[in-house]
Design a protein around this motif. Sequence first.
Motif, mmCIF file in Angstrom:
data_model
loop_
_atom_site.group_PDB
_atom_site.id
_atom_site.type_symbol
_atom_site.label_atom_id
_atom_site.label_comp_id
_atom_site.label_asym_id
_atom_site.label_seq_id
_atom_site.Cartn_x
_atom_site.Cartn_y
_atom_site.Cartn_z
ATOM 1 N N GLU A 1 0.838 -1.211 0.000
ATOM 2 C CA GLU A 1 0.000 0.000 0.000
ATOM 3 C C GLU A 1 0.866 1.251 0.000
ATOM 4 O O GLU A 1 0.561 2.239 -0.667
ATOM 5 N N LYS B 26 1.972 1.766 -3.414
ATOM 6 C CA LYS B 26 0.879 2.226 -4.278
ATOM 7 C C LYS B 26 0.601 3.704 -4.088
ATOM 8 O O LYS B 26 0.197 4.402 -4.997
ATOM 9 N N SER B 27 0.771 4.185 -2.843
ATOM 10 C CA SER B 27 0.451 5.586 -2.591
ATOM 11 C C SER B 27 1.702 6.460 -2.617
ATOM 12 O O SER B 27 1.666 7.613 -2.206
ATOM 13 N N TRP C 16 4.482 8.432 -9.215
ATOM 14 C CA TRP C 16 4.761 9.343 -8.103
ATOM 15 C C TRP C 16 6.097 10.024 -8.337
ATOM 16 O O TRP C 16 7.132 9.464 -8.003
#
Lengths: 287, 231
Positions: free
Chosen positions: A76, A79-80, A236
């Motif tokens: 996670e 992913k972020s 990102w």
Amino acid sequence: MPHNKFLQLVLYVLLILAIGLTACTNEPTQVEPVIILATTTSTRDSGLLDVLVPDFEEKTGYSVKTVAVGTGQALEMGKSGNADLLFVHAPPSEKEFMDGGYGSERYLVMHNDFVIIGPADDPAGIKGVPAAAEALFKIAVSGAPFISRGDDSGTHKKEKALWETVDVSPQGNWYLESGQGMAATLTIASEKQAYALTDRATYLHNFNTLDLKILMEGDPVLLNIYHVIIVNPEKWPDVNEQGARAFAEYLVSPETQEMIGEYGVEMFGQPLFFPDADKTDADLGLE
Amino acid sequence: MELIWEGIKEAINLLVSGDPEVWEITLLSLKVSGLATLISLSIGLPLGTWLALSRFRGRQFSLSIINTGMALPPVVVGLWVSIFLWRSGPFGSLGLIYTPAAIVIAQTIIAAPVVTGLTAATLQQLDPRLQLQLLGLGASRTQMILALWREARLPLLAALMAAFGAVISEVGASMMVGGNIRHQTRVLTTATVLETSRGQFAMAIALGFILLFLAYVVNLSLTWIQQRGAK
């Protein structure tokens, strides 16, 4: 005019803060020395990172912030965009992660294996059973306590997959879920004299304080395979790709691979991890 | 931002739908921390009163120890309670480790100094002539103490709220001595840590909201009692 003086003071403070802040934001665009590594608790609890990270920092000048969490949270975080690279061991979830475009590159680093540990008197009689899934089945049937990580970590995912192969959905008084890391879960297993699935490294590392024995090992499905993933900078832009790449390359370099293969031999008489950078996923039985 | 909205939605969802596991966790938190607060009250109120009213050598030293105890880090308490309750420890044979009782013990150790210290401070704040006056009017020592407690009921209830707030919100001790075992010792704070480590951030935020809501409801009722007493 005391009121004005106060306002003046506030303005000065704000000005100083503003200068300070711009100075702060300007600096990291030149060099970004900090790498955020999201990894699994089992990697941390085995002590391997305590050897590799300082060595890497000394060789390259980067500073690594290691966040040890469950594989679920590590993925996670990737992913972020809250981590620069991941060092994890849940190949099916990793594949999903890569398919979603969250990672730019993924390298095979090493493996160790899972073992089933339990009380020495082995109430469920799993000693000598060749297949891990069968051993779990015997535990379920016997009703002897089994403690699960229950935290969506790589180890927990492995355990769930094993239950699925024997068509058992474990629940009841005998099936406990700790929701904690591997070492904490082993402590609970030892106190409750329960069975548990663990990676060998964490077990050996905590061997002295545990009243538990390895009862089941050697099944090929119990391989615990570690990959390093660089978080995709296209998703990102803040990801420190350079640093992440440096650490990934460090992990698969021949010297580091040798260090990984030797780690634990001195302390436990056997290696905790087996270096795999020169192998492919297929060699280890992954698709 | 999206994550925060999701968290709020999830919290409302969980509360409205009455998710049985969330209810179980919430009730256990309330029971464990409520019980620990009550036990702390039964230890701290008499002990604090005694420290405030009596004069003996080492009284200041005792007070300084109690006041330090108010800052006891939950993880340190958790560690020591674990060491004592592990099967290898002196109280191992009781089989208390990883049970709700173990959490109550640890939380009592955290909350008792808070009640004791604040009780002592509160009673010392009262006008010393009040004691003399009460005794002069022919009150027994017990009657005098009851009168002092009634006089100081506002800050004493505040002490109770502080103690409850300290234990309902602590995570370190509950995690270590309780083990965060599902259906057995999982409380709101340890469940929040778990959901965060699983990457289930919305659920973690939801549990956080429930925790705050619970603390609010308890404190609201205590405040209501306190303020009614103030009139």
